[in-house]
Motif scaffolding. Structure first.
Motif, PDB file in Angstrom:
ATOM      1  N   LYS A  28      -7.249  38.487   2.287  1.00  0.00           N
ATOM      2  CA  LYS A  28      -6.477  37.750   1.305  1.00  0.00           C
ATOM      3  C   LYS A  28      -5.021  38.178   1.440  1.00  0.00           C
ATOM      4  O   LYS A  28      -4.718  39.368   1.387  1.00  0.00           O
ATOM      5  N   VAL A  62       0.361  35.154  -1.901  1.00  0.00           N
ATOM      6  CA  VAL A  62       1.262  34.016  -1.694  1.00  0.00           C
ATOM      7  C   VAL A  62       2.707  34.465  -1.932  1.00  0.00           C
ATOM      8  O   VAL A  62       3.024  35.038  -2.986  1.00  0.00           O
ATOM      9  N   TRP A  78      -3.783  34.085  -3.900  1.00  0.00           N
ATOM     10  CA  TRP A  78      -4.159  34.639  -2.605  1.00  0.00           C
ATOM     11  C   TRP A  78      -4.519  33.541  -1.607  1.00  0.00           C
ATOM     12  O   TRP A  78      -5.225  32.598  -1.956  1.00  0.00           O
ATOM     13  N   ARG A  79      -4.047  33.679  -0.383  1.00  0.00           N
ATOM     14  CA  ARG A  79      -4.356  32.732   0.694  1.00  0.00           C
ATOM     15  C   ARG A  79      -5.218  33.450   1.736  1.00  0.00           C
ATOM     16  O   ARG A  79      -4.822  34.475   2.299  1.00  0.00           O
ATOM     17  N   SER A  98      -6.410  34.375   5.128  1.00  0.00           N
ATOM     18  CA  SER A  98      -5.705  34.335   6.405  1.00  0.00           C
ATOM     19  C   SER A  98      -6.437  35.214   7.414  1.00  0.00           C
ATOM     20  O   SER A  98      -7.261  36.047   7.049  1.00  0.00           O
ATOM     21  N   PRO A 130      -2.803  31.426   8.497  1.00  0.00           N
ATOM     22  CA  PRO A 130      -3.333  31.005   7.189  1.00  0.00           C
ATOM     23  C   PRO A 130      -4.434  29.964   7.414  1.00  0.00           C
ATOM     24  O   PRO A 130      -4.270  29.044   8.220  1.00  0.00           O
ATOM     25  N   GLU A 145      -7.987  26.717   3.544  1.00  0.00           N
ATOM     26  CA  GLU A 145      -8.209  26.823   2.101  1.00  0.00           C
ATOM     27  C   GLU A 145      -6.900  27.188   1.409  1.00  0.00           C
ATOM     28  O   GLU A 145      -6.351  28.271   1.633  1.00  0.00           O
ATOM     29  N   THR A 146      -6.396  26.271   0.569  1.00  0.00           N
ATOM     30  CA  THR A 146      -5.123  26.509  -0.105  1.00  0.00           C
ATOM     31  C   THR A 146      -5.291  26.972  -1.546  1.00  0.00           C
ATOM     32  O   THR A 146      -4.311  27.355  -2.191  1.00  0.00           O
ATOM     33  N   ARG A 147      -6.524  26.931  -2.067  1.00  0.00           N
ATOM     34  CA  ARG A 147      -6.749  27.466  -3.412  1.00  0.00           C
ATOM     35  C   ARG A 147      -6.738  28.998  -3.350  1.00  0.00           C
ATOM     36  O   ARG A 147      -6.995  29.595  -2.321  1.00  0.00           O
ATOM     37  N   SER A 148      -6.441  29.624  -4.475  1.00  0.00           N
ATOM     38  CA  SER A 148      -6.421  31.080  -4.530  1.00  0.00           C
ATOM     39  C   SER A 148      -7.845  31.620  -4.473  1.00  0.00           C
ATOM     40  O   SER A 148      -8.708  31.221  -5.268  1.00  0.00           O
TER      41      SER A 148
END
Length: 320
Positions: A236, A239, A247-248, A250, A261, A264-267
């Motif tokens: 994680k 951001v 959290w992204r 990666s 990255p 998934e763009t949600r935390s």
């Protein structure tokens, strides 16, 4: 009794009833499902179903699942070794339970705190866990964790990584916290998160030498997970370097240090798990408080998709 413990006990009672219902609906009698986590044909995934250890087919992860009688707050498995962080009960504190693939209890370690993370090395020898001792979120101020490691072969037990020497620092920081261990293939080295001075660092540890070494080019990342081929780490990443922004998920290439990255763009507030060398899985909580296991390609392509509905804590199960 403090409010958090009371809430935990009430939730355990309610979820216990749900888990029994799920077992019946899945078509797996409890006495048959409890025999082995490798029940069923073909490769399988281990998950938690409402806090109960379960397995699903990797080829049909949304299909029927085998639900055992083992209750865990967190679970992980490798090479036939299962790490189950058992929840706090009405009459006892939580504990680490080390089980074999037939769910036979091999060892228990009493623990104080609220279960948060666990991992098993690829050989099944090393087991790690993280507990929240104070606080319940890595984004909060003043949280405190306890992270330990057990060598199941020798019985060597480290109750807290705070016992280890931090290389490059003349003395141990007073505000240090560790969490999110992942092991390398040699069963000695590991990666984890170290927090001090308001920053999170990816660190490399040496179990035999009792040392850890922060990797300074990885700031404000946490909960690492080493890929099966040992070349990449999923984690994680905060951001914009700020945990308060989320959290992204990666992936870090250990050879080139390039960071990718994922789609998934949600935390995501979870320790990613590799399903294979191409796929990363993680849990996301719905608005109603339930969880689903999602997956996403590890190369940054594609799009996230639900892997196992109404589940959490994913791990591949070895078929041996």
């Amino acid at each position: 009794m403090n409010n958090r413990l009371l809430i935990t006990l009430i939730a355990a009672v309610l979820l216990g009833g749900v888990a029994v219902g799920y077992t019946v609906l899945s078509g797996a009698p409890p006495e048959e499902a409890a025999h082995s986590v490798a029940a069923g044909s073909g490769p399988r995934l281990m998950v938690l179903t409402n806090g109960t250890l379960s397995t699903v087919s990797r080829t049909d992860p949304a299909g029927p699942r085998e639900v055992t009688e083992q209750r865990c707050d967190r679970v992980y498995s490798a090479a036939g070794t299962i790490s189950c962080l058992r929840p706090v009960g009405a009459l006892k504190a939580g504990e680490l339970a080390v089980l074999d693939r037939g769910l036979k209890e091999l060892k228990t370690v009493p623990l104080t705190g609220f279960p948060n993370r666990t991992r098993v090395s690829a050989s099944g020898r090393m087991v790690a866990w993280t507990l929240f001792v104070d606080g319940h979120s890595y984004a909060a101020n003043g949280f405190s964790t306890s992270t330990g490691i057990l060598d199941t072969k020798t019985g060597a037990l480290v109750q807290s990584l705070e016992e280890f020497t931090v290389e490059g620092m003349p003395q141990r920081p007073v505000d240090v916290n560790y969490w999110g261990v992942t092991f390398t293939a040699d069963d000695n080295r590991f990666y984890a998160t170290m927090s001090t001075g308001g920053h999170r660092y990816l660190l490399e540890g040496d179990f035999a030498a009792r040392t850890v070494r922060p990797l300074t080019d990885s700031d404000n990342v946490e909960c690492p997970s080493l890929s099966p081929d040992g070349t990449r780490i999923a984690y994680k990443a905060a951001v914009d370097g700020d945990p308060q922004k989320g959290w992204r998920v990666s992936v870090l290439d250990l050879a080139t240090r390039a960071v990718t990255p994922l789609a998934e763009t949600r935390s995501v507030d979870d320790q990613p798990a590799w399903i294979d060398d191409r796929t990363v899985a993680y849990s996301l909580q719905r608005d109603d408080g339930s969880n689903d296991v999602w997956s996403v390609p590890a190369d940054g392509s594609g799009a996230p998709a639900v892997l196992v509905p109404e589940a959490s804590s994913p791990a591949p199960v070895d078929q041996r």
